[in-house]
Scaffold this active site. Structure first.
Site, PDB file in Angstrom:
ATOM      1  N   GLN A   8      32.765  49.764  39.381  1.00 15.48           N
ATOM      2  CA  GLN A   8      32.453  48.364  39.656  1.00 15.48           C
ATOM      3  C   GLN A   8      31.104  48.261  40.347  1.00 15.48           C
ATOM      4  O   GLN A   8      30.746  49.080  41.201  1.00 15.48           O
ATOM      5  CB  GLN A   8      33.536  47.725  40.507  1.00 15.48           C
ATOM      6  CG  GLN A   8      33.411  46.216  40.585  1.00 15.48           C
ATOM      7  CD  GLN A   8      34.664  45.556  41.111  1.00 15.48           C
ATOM      8  OE1 GLN A   8      35.746  46.139  41.107  1.00 15.48           O
ATOM      9  NE2 GLN A   8      34.544  44.317  41.560  1.00 15.48           N
ATOM     10  N   SER A  53      35.044  55.783  40.974  1.00 14.31           N
ATOM     11  CA  SER A  53      36.056  54.793  41.359  1.00 14.31           C
ATOM     12  C   SER A  53      36.774  54.260  40.109  1.00 14.31           C
ATOM     13  O   SER A  53      37.497  54.993  39.449  1.00 14.31           O
ATOM     14  CB  SER A  53      35.399  53.678  42.176  1.00 14.31           C
ATOM     15  OG  SER A  53      36.357  52.837  42.753  1.00 14.31           O
ATOM     16  N   ARG A  93      44.778  46.523  38.832  1.00 18.32           N
ATOM     17  CA  ARG A  93      44.047  47.077  39.984  1.00 18.32           C
ATOM     18  C   ARG A  93      43.084  46.050  40.551  1.00 18.32           C
ATOM     19  O   ARG A  93      42.993  45.848  41.767  1.00 18.32           O
ATOM     20  CB  ARG A  93      43.297  48.332  39.544  1.00 18.32           C
ATOM     21  CG  ARG A  93      42.525  49.078  40.636  1.00 18.32           C
ATOM     22  CD  ARG A  93      41.870  50.308  39.994  1.00 18.32           C
ATOM     23  NE  ARG A  93      41.206  51.186  40.947  1.00 18.32           N
ATOM     24  CZ  ARG A  93      39.920  51.113  41.282  1.00 18.32           C
ATOM     25  NH1 ARG A  93      39.167  50.168  40.737  1.00 18.32           N
ATOM     26  NH2 ARG A  93      39.397  51.962  42.144  1.00 18.32           N
ATOM     27  N   GLN A 149      43.391  56.751  45.634  1.00 19.02           N
ATOM     28  CA  GLN A 149      41.950  56.502  45.541  1.00 19.02           C
ATOM     29  C   GLN A 149      41.554  55.133  46.085  1.00 19.02           C
ATOM     30  O   GLN A 149      40.459  54.949  46.625  1.00 19.02           O
ATOM     31  CB  GLN A 149      41.524  56.643  44.075  1.00 19.02           C
ATOM     32  CG  GLN A 149      40.045  56.454  43.815  1.00 19.02           C
ATOM     33  CD  GLN A 149      39.836  55.517  42.642  1.00 19.02           C
ATOM     34  OE1 GLN A 149      40.253  54.366  42.679  1.00 19.02           O
ATOM     35  NE2 GLN A 149      39.193  56.034  41.612  1.00 19.02           N
TER      36      GLN A 149
END
Length: 318
Positions: A15, A97, A122, A255
């Site tokens: 992101q 990520s 998510r 994570q």
């Protein structure tokens, strides 16, 4: 890298790489890309194309950016596959990520539809966690790991504050509650960090501010088929390779609250002998990070269709 790109490691962005219209140029030029976006839209139950291309700033929403980035990267991979890329021949894959989900799809651990739906969830969970716990992230310009940990300890006296990203030498990020970040920033000069920059993000990603999101993700992952990767996969959580499906599932949940050990992971990949990499769209962030981590390594970006000139099919015997 010409002549060896088919055996390069593949790195996937996270992101922050999103931009309005991402993937559109690929879809206009290649049926493989159009089919990939159509498959993602079907899995999500809404038009990802419209969300990424026609709704302005909506593309920066966490719940749109995450599936949009994954789908754009996957679309480029499929275009490259039509030109001879064999994912099973890649020496290593990793993602920053969010990019871990793309890397796991690339490595055969996740089905594409599952990966798209997971990153949508998510994103929604991280957005909800951000709204529940006002938080953010701060870049410590030029800081090292020790300085970051000391500043995180200062901030932690005022709330949640953790080292969130160890991306590359001098590229270190803290995450936490707003008052905690204020305190860490105020103490930066005392710890040898001359400049800090508060990031424009929804919340304190990769910190305990995201605990509710991690829990939601763990519940969702429990019902997803996760297979052993067919090529070496590097996790952000440990900065090393992992192949056990149960460990992969646990790491994906962890994570969200754990620091991203990108620098460690890239050093691990290079130590295994890989020095040539591809970075599918969107963006070219990972190439810049690798230049700080291992200047002798080469990361070739495939950010736009014009970049394909170096990836044309080679003739027999080439």
């Amino acid at each position: 890298m010409v002549g060896t790109w088919k055996e390069a490691g593949v790195l996937f962005p996270g992101q922050g790489a999103q931009h309005e219209g991402m993937g559109r140029d690929w879809c206009e030029a290649f049926p493989e890309a159009r089919d990939t976006f159509a498959e993602a839209s079907e899995a999500l139950g809404f038009s990802l194309e419209e969300a990424c291309w026609e709704r302005g700033d909506d593309v920066h929403r966490t719940d749109v950016a995450q599936p949009g980035i994954l789908t754009t990267s996957a679309a480029v991979v499929r275009v490259l596959q039509a030109r001879g890329l064999d994912p099973a021949a890649a020496p290593v894959t990793a993602g920053l990520s969010l990019g871990e989900y793309t890397a796991l799809w690339f490595a055969g651990s996740l089905d594409f539809a599952d990966a798209v739906r997971l990153v949508r969830l998510r994103g929604e969970a991280m957005q909800a966690a951000s709204e529940a716990v006002p938080s953010s992230m701060t870049s410590l310009m030029g800081a090292n790991r020790e300085q970051a940990e000391k500043l995180a300890a200062v901030g932690a006296e005022h709330g949640i504050c953790q080292v969130a990203n160890l991306n590359a030498p001098g590229q270190v990020i803290l995450a936490g509650e707003l008052a905690a970040l204020d305190a860490a920033e105020a103490a930066a000069r005392e710890h040898g960090v001359r400049r800090t920059r508060r990031l424009t993000v929804a919340g304190g990603f990769h910190s305990e501010c995201m605990r509710s999101a991690a829990d939601r993700l763990a519940d969702a992952l429990a019902s997803i088929d996760v297979r052993a990767p067919r090529i070496p996969f590097v996790t952000n959580v440990t900065g090393e390779g992992v192949s056990d499906p149960a460990a992969i599932r646990a790491n994906l949940a962890a994570q969200v609250c754990s620091p991203v050990l990108w620098e460690d992971g890239m050093r691990w990949a290079v130590a295994q002998g890989t020095r040539e990499f591809l970075e599918p769209a969107p963006g070219r962030v990972l190439a810049g990070l690798m230049g700080k981590i291992e200047p002798d390594a080469v990361v070739r970006g495939v950010a736009e269709p014009a970049d394909l000139e170096a990836f044309e099919p080679q003739g027999e015997g080439a």
